[in-house]
Scaffold this motif. Structure first.
Motif, PDB file in Angstrom:
ATOM      1  N   PHE A 153       0.817  -1.215   0.000  1.00 49.42           N
ATOM      2  CA  PHE A 153       0.000   0.000   0.000  1.00 49.42           C
ATOM      3  C   PHE A 153       0.851   1.266   0.000  1.00 49.42           C
ATOM      4  O   PHE A 153       0.328   2.358  -0.173  1.00 49.42           O
ATOM      5  CB  PHE A 153      -0.933   0.001   1.211  1.00 49.42           C
ATOM      6  N   PHE A 182     -11.491  -1.914  -3.167  1.00 50.72           N
ATOM      7  CA  PHE A 182     -11.536  -2.640  -1.908  1.00 50.72           C
ATOM      8  C   PHE A 182     -12.670  -3.668  -1.888  1.00 50.72           C
ATOM      9  O   PHE A 182     -12.531  -4.735  -1.290  1.00 50.72           O
ATOM     10  CB  PHE A 182     -11.664  -1.670  -0.732  1.00 50.72           C
ATOM     11  N   THR A 238      -4.517   3.162   4.196  1.00 50.76           N
ATOM     12  CA  THR A 238      -5.294   1.931   4.345  1.00 50.76           C
ATOM     13  C   THR A 238      -5.076   1.364   5.730  1.00 50.76           C
ATOM     14  O   THR A 238      -3.986   1.488   6.299  1.00 50.76           O
ATOM     15  CB  THR A 238      -4.842   0.901   3.287  1.00 50.76           C
ATOM     16  N   PRO A 255     -10.195   1.714   3.367  1.00 55.21           N
ATOM     17  CA  PRO A 255      -9.474   2.973   3.162  1.00 55.21           C
ATOM     18  C   PRO A 255      -9.924   4.025   4.171  1.00 55.21           C
ATOM     19  O   PRO A 255     -11.071   4.027   4.607  1.00 55.21           O
ATOM     20  CB  PRO A 255      -9.884   3.367   1.745  1.00 55.21           C
TER      21      PRO A 255
END
Length: 342
Positions: A106, A123, A239, A149
């Motif tokens: 990420f 997601f 995230t 998120p």
């Protein structure tokens, strides 16, 4: 036996049955312990309380939520979860990366888009998120329940910046995450790992000259007071992940496992609504709270000068994680391509 005697006998039996049922419920009911990394009202806190709300409305169980600092720093609450002291923990891959190197994916800049609709679709639909990551967490004694998120990453500095050259000689705080250090090294800065509790003071004393976080965290933590120049570089989203101690989770009844899954799904749906518009609200509060704040949104040409340095970070990620990381990165890109092609 007269009617009154019968009534008293039945009442006694009912009372005993009720007492037995209450005792059984007391034995089966539990207080589950859940820690996260943020303050009251922040995204992880909202998620935790939505989870708690669902559990308590749909079972005899209760959930005790611990906020940032109540049980230590991020590393502390992860250790407590792995030891079984905590049942649930919310921790970002920024810290989990030392435990699960692949979670650092990420922090590859410009991998994730920054528009919310695409991020949410990713997601929801990503194989990497929903199938590959649970296996990685499981290998470390953790039951991954949700990845979600929180908001676009924003850099704050002691002065305005629009290019990697402006980052030269700037000490920028990063989480204890090797790949995030590589990102800011690629951007031209001097990455400086620090625990969160030391960041405000380090900015205030010029020990560091900048840091990155979602805008709501910059607002709630007051970081704009000591680092007033906000730079929207478009390099990614913050995230986080909510997980359980796996031994604890595996020991639950099937009904309680489903309860935990349903509560996680409920909290996830609620948090997606919560973060919609949250960044704009936080920025408005920041601008209202300080006349010194500047906001710089890089244009596409300026962003490209940073994006050109991303391959260096991708290469480092693969070096750290080997074939497994390479396969995960390929899956990430395939998932993103599928979402963006819709």
């Amino acid at each position: 036996m007269n009617s009154l005697s019968k009534f008293r006998k039945l009442a006694g039996i009912s009372a005993m049955a009720f007492a037995a049922m209450t005792a059984a419920n007391s034995i089966s009911a539990a207080e589950w312990r859940y820690a996260h990394e943020e303050y009251e009202g922040d995204v992880q806190d909202v998620f935790a309380y939505k989870f708690k709300e669902y559990v308590e409305e749909n079972s005899e169980h209760s959930v005790k939520v611990y906020r940032f600092g109540e049980l230590g720093e991020s590393d502390d609450i992860m250790e407590q979860t792995q030891a079984g002291i905590l049942n649930f923990v919310n921790q970002s891959p920024g810290f989990t990366g030392s435990l699960i190197p692949e979670a650092q994916i990420f922090f590859i800049p410009y991998l994730l888009p920054t528009d919310m609709d695409t991020v949410v679709k990713f997601f929801n639909q990503s194989k990497a998120i929903n199938e590959d990551f649970p296996e990685l967490y499981s290998e470390n004694g953790l039951e991954l329940l949700k990845m979600y998120p929180e908001g676009e990453m924003v850099v704050t500095l002691d002065e305005k910046a629009t290019s990697p050259e402006d980052f030269n000689n700037k000490k920028i705080r990063v989480m204890t995450n090797p790949l995030l250090s590589e990102t800011y090294d690629a951007f031209g800065a001097t990455p400086t790992p620090l625990p969160w509790g030391e960041v405000y003071g380090a900015l205030q004393t010029n020990m560091i000259q900048g840091q990155e976080n979602p805008i709501f965290w910059i607002e709630s933590g007051g970081l704009y007071e000591v680092s007033p120049n906000l730079i929207f570089t478009g390099h990614g989203w913050f995230t986080t992940a909510m997980m359980a101690n796996q031994d604890f989770y595996n020991g639950l009844s099937d009904d309680d496992k489903q309860l935990v899954r349903d509560a996680s799904d409920h909290a996830y749906e609620e948090i997606l609504e919560h973060i919609d518009g949250l960044a704009d609200e936080a920025l408005a509060k920041i601008q209202e709270g300080s006349d010194e704040v500047t906001v710089t949104r890089l244009n596409e040409e300026q962003i490209e000068t940073f994006r050109q340095r991303a391959p260096q970070v991708e290469a480092k990620f693969i070096e750290m994680t080997g074939d497994r990381g390479k396969e995960l990165l390929e899956q990430f890109k395939a998932d993103l391509e599928a979402v963006q092609g819709e």
